[in-house]
Write a protein that holds these residues in place. Structure first.
Motif, PDB file in Angstrom:
ATOM      1  N   VAL A 132     -18.574   9.786  17.239  1.00 33.91           N
ATOM      2  CA  VAL A 132     -18.582  11.206  17.605  1.00 33.91           C
ATOM      3  C   VAL A 132     -18.619  12.035  16.326  1.00 33.91           C
ATOM      4  CG1 VAL A 132     -17.306  10.795  19.747  1.00 33.91           C
ATOM      5  CG2 VAL A 132     -16.063  11.449  17.671  1.00 33.91           C
ATOM      6  N   THR A 133     -19.048  13.273  16.458  1.00 32.31           N
ATOM      7  CA  THR A 133     -19.222  14.156  15.302  1.00 32.31           C
ATOM      8  C   THR A 133     -18.194  15.280  15.341  1.00 32.31           C
ATOM      9  OG1 THR A 133     -21.597  13.723  15.465  1.00 32.31           O
ATOM     10  CG2 THR A 133     -20.903  15.480  13.987  1.00 32.31           C
ATOM     11  N   GLN A 134     -17.486  15.442  14.225  1.00 25.36           N
ATOM     12  CA  GLN A 134     -16.431  16.456  14.106  1.00 25.36           C
ATOM     13  C   GLN A 134     -16.737  17.366  12.912  1.00 25.36           C
ATOM     14  OE1 GLN A 134     -14.178  18.040  15.596  1.00 25.36           O
ATOM     15  NE2 GLN A 134     -12.145  17.131  15.337  1.00 25.36           N
ATOM     16  N   THR A 135     -17.184  18.625  13.070  1.00 26.40           N
ATOM     17  CA  THR A 135     -17.502  19.246  14.351  1.00 26.40           C
ATOM     18  C   THR A 135     -18.853  18.769  14.863  1.00 26.40           C
ATOM     19  OG1 THR A 135     -18.539  21.116  13.196  1.00 26.40           O
ATOM     20  CG2 THR A 135     -16.231  21.325  13.727  1.00 26.40           C
ATOM     21  N   SER A 136     -19.093  19.028  16.162  1.00 23.81           N
ATOM     22  CA  SER A 136     -20.299  18.504  16.782  1.00 23.81           C
ATOM     23  C   SER A 136     -21.545  19.194  16.252  1.00 23.81           C
ATOM     24  CB  SER A 136     -20.216  18.673  18.304  1.00 23.81           C
ATOM     25  OG  SER A 136     -20.570  20.000  18.688  1.00 23.81           O
ATOM     26  N   GLU A 137     -22.693  18.684  16.679  1.00 21.50           N
ATOM     27  CA  GLU A 137     -23.975  19.244  16.246  1.00 21.50           C
ATOM     28  C   GLU A 137     -24.179  20.671  16.738  1.00 21.50           C
ATOM     29  OE1 GLU A 137     -24.007  15.242  15.140  1.00 21.50           O
ATOM     30  OE2 GLU A 137     -23.473  16.090  17.076  1.00 21.50           O
ATOM     31  N   TYR A 138     -23.353  21.149  17.648  1.00 25.32           N
ATOM     32  CA  TYR A 138     -23.390  22.546  18.065  1.00 25.32           C
ATOM     33  C   TYR A 138     -22.143  23.302  17.608  1.00 25.32           C
ATOM     34  CZ  TYR A 138     -27.659  21.726  20.614  1.00 25.32           C
ATOM     35  OH  TYR A 138     -28.959  21.413  20.932  1.00 25.32           O
TER      36      TYR A 138
ATOM     37  N   VAL B 111     -15.981   8.437  13.257  1.00 24.75           N
ATOM     38  CA  VAL B 111     -16.132   9.894  13.285  1.00 24.75           C
ATOM     39  C   VAL B 111     -17.085  10.303  12.173  1.00 24.75           C
ATOM     40  CG1 VAL B 111     -14.987  12.121  13.025  1.00 24.75           C
ATOM     41  CG2 VAL B 111     -13.855  10.276  14.280  1.00 24.75           C
ATOM     42  N   ASP B 112     -18.189  10.952  12.566  1.00 30.14           N
ATOM     43  CA  ASP B 112     -19.117  11.556  11.611  1.00 30.14           C
ATOM     44  C   ASP B 112     -18.526  12.906  11.222  1.00 30.14           C
ATOM     45  OD1 ASP B 112     -21.101  12.970  10.313  1.00 30.14           O
ATOM     46  OD2 ASP B 112     -22.672  12.554  11.775  1.00 30.14           O
ATOM     47  N   GLY B 113     -17.997  12.978  10.016  1.00 31.23           N
ATOM     48  CA  GLY B 113     -17.314  14.196   9.565  1.00 31.23           C
ATOM     49  C   GLY B 113     -18.117  14.977   8.551  1.00 31.23           C
ATOM     50  N   ALA B 114     -19.412  15.161   8.810  1.00 31.05           N
ATOM     51  CA  ALA B 114     -20.222  15.952   7.882  1.00 31.05           C
ATOM     52  C   ALA B 114     -19.610  17.332   7.673  1.00 31.05           C
ATOM     53  CB  ALA B 114     -21.650  16.077   8.407  1.00 31.05           C
ATOM     54  N   ARG B 115     -19.051  17.903   8.749  1.00 27.51           N
ATOM     55  CA  ARG B 115     -18.342  19.186   8.656  1.00 27.51           C
ATOM     56  C   ARG B 115     -16.884  19.011   9.104  1.00 27.51           C
ATOM     57  NH1 ARG B 115     -23.633  20.789  10.469  1.00 27.51           N
ATOM     58  NH2 ARG B 115     -24.657  22.080   8.866  1.00 27.51           N
ATOM     59  N   PHE B 116     -16.304  17.897   8.699  1.00 23.47           N
ATOM     60  CA  PHE B 116     -14.914  17.615   9.036  1.00 23.47           C
ATOM     61  C   PHE B 116     -13.985  18.693   8.493  1.00 23.47           C
ATOM     62  CE2 PHE B 116     -10.850  15.431   8.064  1.00 23.47           C
ATOM     63  CZ  PHE B 116     -10.510  15.017   9.337  1.00 23.47           C
ATOM     64  N   ALA B 117     -14.259  19.172   7.297  1.00 16.16           N
ATOM     65  CA  ALA B 117     -13.416  20.210   6.704  1.00 16.16           C
ATOM     66  C   ALA B 117     -13.394  21.456   7.567  1.00 16.16           C
ATOM     67  CB  ALA B 117     -13.922  20.555   5.304  1.00 16.16           C
TER      68      ALA B 117
ATOM     69  N   ALA C  45      -7.219  15.486  13.173  1.00 20.45           N
ATOM     70  CA  ALA C  45      -8.589  15.873  13.520  1.00 20.45           C
ATOM     71  C   ALA C  45      -9.507  14.672  13.694  1.00 20.45           C
ATOM     72  CB  ALA C  45      -9.162  16.804  12.456  1.00 20.45           C
ATOM     73  N   CYS C  46      -9.019  13.482  13.327  1.00 19.92           N
ATOM     74  CA  CYS C  46      -9.780  12.246  13.575  1.00 19.92           C
ATOM     75  C   CYS C  46      -8.825  11.184  14.113  1.00 19.92           C
ATOM     76  CB  CYS C  46     -10.484  11.775  12.312  1.00 19.92           C
ATOM     77  SG  CYS C  46      -9.396  11.497  10.897  1.00 19.92           S
ATOM     78  N   ALA C  47      -7.882  11.611  14.932  1.00 27.00           N
ATOM     79  CA  ALA C  47      -6.773  10.765  15.387  1.00 27.00           C
ATOM     80  C   ALA C  47      -7.280   9.489  16.030  1.00 27.00           C
ATOM     81  CB  ALA C  47      -5.902  11.542  16.375  1.00 27.00           C
TER      82      ALA C  47
ATOM     83  N   SER D 289      -9.115   7.116  14.948  1.00 26.30           N
ATOM     84  CA  SER D 289     -10.392   6.544  14.547  1.00 26.30           C
ATOM     85  C   SER D 289     -10.184   5.409  13.549  1.00 26.30           C
ATOM     86  CB  SER D 289     -11.299   7.609  13.940  1.00 26.30           C
ATOM     87  OG  SER D 289     -10.703   8.188  12.797  1.00 26.30           O
ATOM     88  N   ASP D 290     -11.153   4.498  13.501  1.00 23.07           N
ATOM     89  CA  ASP D 290     -11.121   3.393  12.552  1.00 23.07           C
ATOM     90  C   ASP D 290     -11.722   3.782  11.209  1.00 23.07           C
ATOM     91  OD1 ASP D 290     -10.125   1.253  14.357  1.00 23.07           O
ATOM     92  OD2 ASP D 290     -11.987   1.670  15.427  1.00 23.07           O
ATOM     93  N   VAL D 291     -12.679   4.710  11.248  1.00 17.64           N
ATOM     94  CA  VAL D 291     -13.382   5.068  10.018  1.00 17.64           C
ATOM     95  C   VAL D 291     -13.939   6.480  10.155  1.00 17.64           C
ATOM     96  CG1 VAL D 291     -15.484   3.925  10.846  1.00 17.64           C
ATOM     97  CG2 VAL D 291     -15.215   4.385   8.403  1.00 17.64           C
ATOM     98  N   LEU D 292     -13.906   7.211   9.050  1.00 17.30           N
ATOM     99  CA  LEU D 292     -14.389   8.591   8.989  1.00 17.30           C
ATOM    100  C   LEU D 292     -15.414   8.725   7.883  1.00 17.30           C
ATOM    101  CD1 LEU D 292     -14.127  11.773   9.449  1.00 17.30           C
ATOM    102  CD2 LEU D 292     -12.293  11.666   7.730  1.00 17.30           C
ATOM    103  N   SER D 293     -16.558   9.327   8.201  1.00 16.09           N
ATOM    104  CA  SER D 293     -17.492   9.766   7.161  1.00 16.09           C
ATOM    105  C   SER D 293     -17.073  11.180   6.761  1.00 16.09           C
ATOM    106  CB  SER D 293     -18.933   9.775   7.691  1.00 16.09           C
ATOM    107  OG  SER D 293     -19.302   8.516   8.193  1.00 16.09           O
ATOM    108  N   PHE D 294     -16.483  11.315   5.586  1.00 19.00           N
ATOM    109  CA  PHE D 294     -15.908  12.589   5.145  1.00 19.00           C
ATOM    110  C   PHE D 294     -16.957  13.313   4.309  1.00 19.00           C
ATOM    111  CE2 PHE D 294     -11.462  14.384   4.016  1.00 19.00           C
ATOM    112  CZ  PHE D 294     -11.976  15.649   3.784  1.00 19.00           C
TER     113      PHE D 294
END
Length: 335
Positions: free
Chosen positions: A141-147, A172-178, A191-193, A195-200
């Motif tokens: 999933v993407t945090q925040t989403s594509e929208y 978690v795809d965290g391209a805009r996690f911040a 914000a990624c509770a 999850s096994d792995v985060l792309s920060f």
């Protein structure tokens, strides 16, 4: 010729001065690859941020971060459940299949490009448990989403429980996690509770060319060290990637930058009213605009992307000037 007021993408924003300073400071001889002093600090730095033991690896791009993050959880004959609008499906040119040696993306539907356990069930329950069909092995999933929609800590926890119950790895795809953390005003781990792995993501938020893969199960990082090399992402002067990331983590620069971008987006959103296609929960706005309205805005000095036939996307960044955000808000209000 006047420079357009920039709302194309946060990828177009400049590098933060603190990152440049860190790059200059890193320009000294040190061990190559990820054996340098700065790279060896990443585990501790991210462990402090998230309040738990982690293993953190740098890569140069978000696409590599996402695909390498999924690599240890998904075999070539397996599948990754994601939203139909997910970046790994729409904007990565088949890279997941390339990095995962043929693994398939299993597409799900959900409001605002977000997924719920029910959305995921609808996508995977029809899959027969036999060798003739691709079986799901991970959820992304993407945090925040594509929208630009944020998952709350409760949303994330529910997805994590579902993933555990179904035996799925959770990425978690965290391209805009911040931007998500800034909006939610919560602890980063919340914000990624689960999850096994985060792309920060850092590039969209003031970095130059460095993203982090944060493994909350450090054992997953062991195989990715080899996969990263095979994928061509083990840079010999990795200290320059680590320097960028550490500079952004220092004194919560990553969070301050995201708050600035979110605040600019919120000001513009206040002028959009019913034109907004989605609630603004980060730094992206999707706005209903006719072709003539978009033409007028561009002629007025604003740059942005069209988003389909009758809409536009505006993205603010860490350096968006207050006067530019105010000018765009005024222009939209006058349409």
């Amino acid at each position: 010729m006047a420079v357009p007021m920039q709302f194309l993408s946060d990828n177009a924003a400049p590098v933060h001065p603190a990152v440049w300073e860190a790059l200059r400071a890193a320009d000294e001889a040190d061990a190559p690859y990820d054996n340098d002093f700065l790279s060896r600090r990443l585990d501790e730095a991210f462990g402090g941020l998230f309040g738990c033991e982690v293993a953190a690896l740098w890569v140069a791009t978000g696409t590599a971060a996402n695909c390498l993050a999924l690599a240890p959880m998904v075999p070539p004959h397996g599948g990754v459940v994601c939203h139909r609008e997910a970046h790994i499906e729409v904007d990565e040119a088949g890279a997941p299949g390339f990095y995962l040696h043929g693994a398939k993306l299993i597409l799900a539907e959900g409001e605002g490009a977000r997924l719920t356990p029910g959305d995921i069930e609808a996508a995977i329950d029809p899959i027969r448990d036999d060798v003739h069909q691709v079986q799901p092995h991970a959820l992304s999933v993407t945090q925040t989403s594509e929208y630009g929609r944020a998952y709350s800590p409760g949303d994330m926890s529910a997805l994590a429980r579902f993933a555990r119950e179904r035996g799925l790895g959770f990425h978690v795809d965290g391209a805009r996690f911040a931007n998500a953390v800034a909006h939610l005003d919560c602890l980063p781990r919340e914000a990624c509770a689960g999850s096994d792995v985060l792309s920060f993501g850092f590039v969209k938020n003031g970095g130059m060319g460095a993203e982090a893969i944060v493994f909350f199960d450090p054992a997953l990082a062991d195989v990715v060290r080899y996969r990263r090399k095979r994928a061509g992402h083990l840079q010999s002067k990795g200290r320059f990637l680590a320097a960028q990331i550490l500079a952004m983590l220092d004194d919560d620069l990553w969070l301050r930058n995201a708050r600035a971008a979110n605040a600019a987006a919120a000001e513009i959103a206040g002028a959009c009213g019913s034109r907004l296609m989605h609630p603004v929960e980060a730094n992206e706005l999707f706005v209903r605009l006719s072709s003539s309205e978009r033409e007028w805005l561009r002629a007025s000095g604003f740059s942005f992307y069209d988003w389909g036939e009758d809409a536009a996307r505006f993205v603010t960044a860490w350096n968006t000037r207050a006067e530019d955000a105010a000018a765009l808000a005024k222009a939209i209000a006058e349409l």
